[in-house]
Enzyme design. Structure first.
Site, short mmCIF file in Angstrom:
data_model
loop_
_atom_site.label_atom_id
_atom_site.label_comp_id
_atom_site.label_asym_id
_atom_site.label_seq_id
_atom_site.Cartn_x
_atom_site.Cartn_y
_atom_site.Cartn_z
N GLU A 270 106.03 -29.47 -19.68
CA GLU A 270 107.07 -29.04 -20.63
C GLU A 270 106.67 -27.74 -21.30
OE1 GLU A 270 108.43 -33.57 -21.88
OE2 GLU A 270 107.64 -32.22 -23.40
N LYS A 272 105.75 -25.48 -24.33
CA LYS A 272 105.16 -25.78 -25.64
C LYS A 272 105.77 -24.82 -26.63
CE LYS A 272 100.79 -26.45 -28.05
NZ LYS A 272 101.31 -26.07 -29.34
N ARG A 277 106.46 -29.69 -36.06
CA ARG A 277 106.85 -30.99 -35.53
C ARG A 277 107.61 -31.79 -36.58
NH1 ARG A 277 102.52 -34.31 -32.03
NH2 ARG A 277 103.86 -35.98 -31.28
N ARG A 292 104.61 -33.72 -39.59
CA ARG A 292 103.52 -34.51 -39.00
C ARG A 292 102.55 -35.00 -40.06
NH1 ARG A 292 100.07 -30.98 -34.93
NH2 ARG A 292 98.25 -32.10 -35.66
N GLU A 322 110.27 -30.79 -31.90
CA GLU A 322 109.75 -29.53 -32.44
C GLU A 322 110.94 -28.73 -32.96
OE1 GLU A 322 106.50 -29.08 -32.50
OE2 GLU A 322 106.12 -26.94 -32.64
N ARG A 439 94.41 -38.66 -30.41
CA ARG A 439 94.37 -37.55 -29.48
C ARG A 439 93.94 -38.10 -28.12
NH1 ARG A 439 94.77 -32.42 -31.20
NH2 ARG A 439 94.32 -32.86 -33.36
N LYS A 445 97.60 -29.81 -23.85
CA LYS A 445 98.25 -28.52 -24.00
C LYS A 445 97.42 -27.46 -23.28
CE LYS A 445 95.89 -28.45 -28.40
NZ LYS A 445 95.90 -28.67 -29.82
#
Ligand code: AMP
Length: 589
Positions: A270, A272, A277, A292, A322, A439, A445
């Site tokens: 996707e 970025k 967010r 976030r 986003e 994470r 990313k």
């Protein structure tokens, strides 16, 4: 429960740095907490009065607290400040002053945790005429009835700096120990007078720890989890629209190959987007937006709210998205800085929305029409998402996505994403679940820049000469378990004047209310201001307690969108340190 009993626990927790000992103290304490007390006791243990996602803040202005202390101790401001300066901690100073007073008065009644909690909860909602006096009255009432040690922790709670070294991980473990003691076979060490962790039964322990962690991921509330664990009802939990949860985080990969190795093939790729967010909570036409950091920013984004009402078909849902700014004429996406001011805006909201238009790129969903989707695969969640949204260009669209194993196709997509002004790409595991707050490697990313570090300011130094009125050198730290470790001092990258970026006087104004200790020119501040820094290199160093130092660190920007848990950890620093020699690799794909 008597406040004195909670204070004893605070004191024991503060006096040890050992995590297992803290867990043992807390797990025993939990057994003494009644069902009705769970909620407020757990909040008080965390030094707050409202859950972290509730925008109301605990406490009163420091000035008002000093006034309440004057009333409670009979000392004037001058005497109070003198002792405060000597102790370097307002809580300790207040304790000392109360000890002096104790000889003169007898305490009329014992404080309960309920009373403390209720009074502290009343304070932030007071507004308008006479509210200052009433705030003073509620605080003074508590301080007057409190014994010296109670005063110390009351004051620290009021100023939002409890400092007993209790991280969320320890609370979670204590719930496991306390509620599943028999199942995980904790042993009692008579010599040490504490429960002990049975290393031999680690796997069993991990099973229960995971169950409790999953319940926490869903509820974001320790008191619910404590109650459900006691009653063996952990599996009954569902997400609740309106109550935000921690978002899933993404790892960084050096390049496309490394990314694919982490997420597997084929993967979803996707764009970025470079925005911020939001977690969108929708219950019919009632929409709430959380950052976030779980801050409620609904009132700042009426344009997003109407876009969601008009284009999200699902009646009830929680979406992960986003928000990205774009140029009104060219419609090209703009970097985050262009819209960052909208997050904190309190007035002229509609004009600002006109001036800085934003669009929504939705990339995940956690809940749709009564169903919690955290355990569904990413591919399934994306399908459900597609069915729930009426896409509209420059208003709300799904994150642009391709599914492939082909590295050439991914490289092309990456180039295109960068050309369009985005930050890079995300690669996602098609069968990955949604793991809140972690994470984990379900998504990574890839971006072309050398990694900057997100760090927290924990101290600073007043400047000299024409910079005398500003804090001008800042001690920065990264996370290490429940604590912070220093990694350097940053004094460049700030501007002299605010028009050009963040200036010294702006950062000074942000830090001043957070000062908890002063020693000559040096100040210690509450770790709240998060900044992004770049640097030339990471070196090992005996100067800082992290063991590392950044060479030529430079301030890049304030990260108001980040919470304290988002900052980089010592593990990241160690990783970047090890990777340094291959920096040119990081820059390319
Ligand atoms: P970073 O902030 O560098 O850790 O990168 C992760 C962030 O990228 C997420 O928290 C999102 O705010 C943002 N992001 C932009 N586009 C996407 C996307 N398609 N999927 C997931 N996150 C995205």
């Amino acid at each position: 429960m008597l406040y004195a009993d909670l204070v004893k626990v605070y004191d024991r927790l503060e006096s040890t740095a050992k995590r297992l000992e803290k867990t043992s103290i807390l797990s025993e304490f939990f057994k003494t907490v009644s069902e009705e007390e769970c909620e407020h006791i757990i909040l008080l243990l965390q030094g707050c009065i409202f859950p972290k996602w509730d925008s109301r803040e605990t406490g009163i202005a420091q000035k008002l607290l000093v006034k309440s202390l004057e009333i409670a101790t009979g000392k004037n401001e001058h005497e109070l400040k003198k002792i405060w300066k000597e102790c370097g901690d307002l809580g300790l100073a207040a304790e000392k002053l109360t000890q002096i007073k104790i000889q003169a008065t007898l305490f009329s009644q014992s404080l309960t945790t309920q009373k403390v909690f209720e009074n502290l909860q009343k304070i932030p909602v007071l507004k308008g005429q006479g509210s200052v006096d009433r705030k003073l009255q509620y605080t003074a009432e508590l301080l007057t009835s409190a014994k010296p040690l109670e005063v110390k922790y009351l004051v620290r709670t009021i100023i939002g700096d409890l400092r007993i070294g209790l991280g969320e991980g320890t609370i979670r473990d204590a719930i496991v120990w306390s509620c599943f003691e028999k199942e995980i076979k904790l042993e009692y060490n008579n010599e040490k007078n504490e429960l002990q962790f049975p290393n031999k039964d680690r796997t069993k322990y991990e099973k229960y720890a995971e169950l409790v962690q999953e319940a926490l991921d869903i509820s974001n509330d320790f008191s619910i989890v404590l109650r459900k664990s006691r009653n063996r009802e952990l599996d009954s939990l569902q997400l609740v629209v309106g109550r935000p949860i921690n978002v899933m985080l993404f790892k960084k990969a050096k390049n496309i190959q490394e990314a694919l190795a982490t997420v597997g093939k084929p993967a979803a790729i996707e764009k970025k987007y470079d925005g911020f967010r939001v977690q969108i909570h929708k219950q019919k036409n009632n929409i709430v937006l959380f950052t976030r950091r779980l801050e409620n920013v609904s009132s700042q984004f009426p344009d997003i709210i109407s876009a969601v009402i008009d284009n999200v078909k699902a009646e009830n849902c929680i979406l992960d998205a986003e928000i990205v700014g774009y140029d009104k004429t060219t419609k090209r996406s703009l970097p985050f800085q262009n819209i960052s001011q909208r997050i904190k805006r309190k007035y002229d909201i509609n004009e600002t929305a006109e001036q800085y238009p934003v669009k929504i790129h939705v990339f995940d969903c956690l809940f749709i029409d009564k169903k919690t989707l955290l355990k569904e695969t990413f591919q399934k969640r994306r399908e459900l998402l597609k069915d729930s949204i009426k896409e509209k260009e420059n208003v709300i669209t799904l994150a642009e996505q391709i599914i492939t194993s082909d590295e050439n196709k991914i490289s092309e997509f990456y180039e295109k994403s960068l050309d369009e002004g985005h930050e890079g790409i995300m690669l996602k595991n098609l069968s990955g679940i949604y793991k809140p707050g972690s994470r984990v490697g379900y998504g990574v990313k890839v971006k072309p820049t050398m990694e900057t570090l997100e760090v927290v300011i924990i101290g600073a130094e007043w400047g000299e000469g024409k910079r005398g009125a500003w804090l001008s050198s800042f001690i920065i730290a990264v996370q290490k378990e429940d604590d912070f470790v220093e990694i350097g001092r940053v004094g460049t990258g700030f501007k002299e004047k605010s028009e050009e970026g963040i200036s010294f006087d702006q950062i000074t104004e942000l830090l001043k209310p957070l000062i908890i200790k002063e020693n000559g020119k040096e100040v210690i501040v509450r770790p709240e201001i998060i900044i992004e820094v770049d640097y030339e290199e990471i070196q090992t160093s005996p100067t800082y307690n992290s063991g590392y130092a950044l060479r030529f660190p430079r301030f890049v920007r304030l990260r108001e969108d980040r919470g304290i848990k988002d900052i980089n950890s010592i593990d990241d620093v160690e990783k970047y340190y090890a990777e340094q020699r291959g920096r040119s690799v990081i820059k390319s794909t």
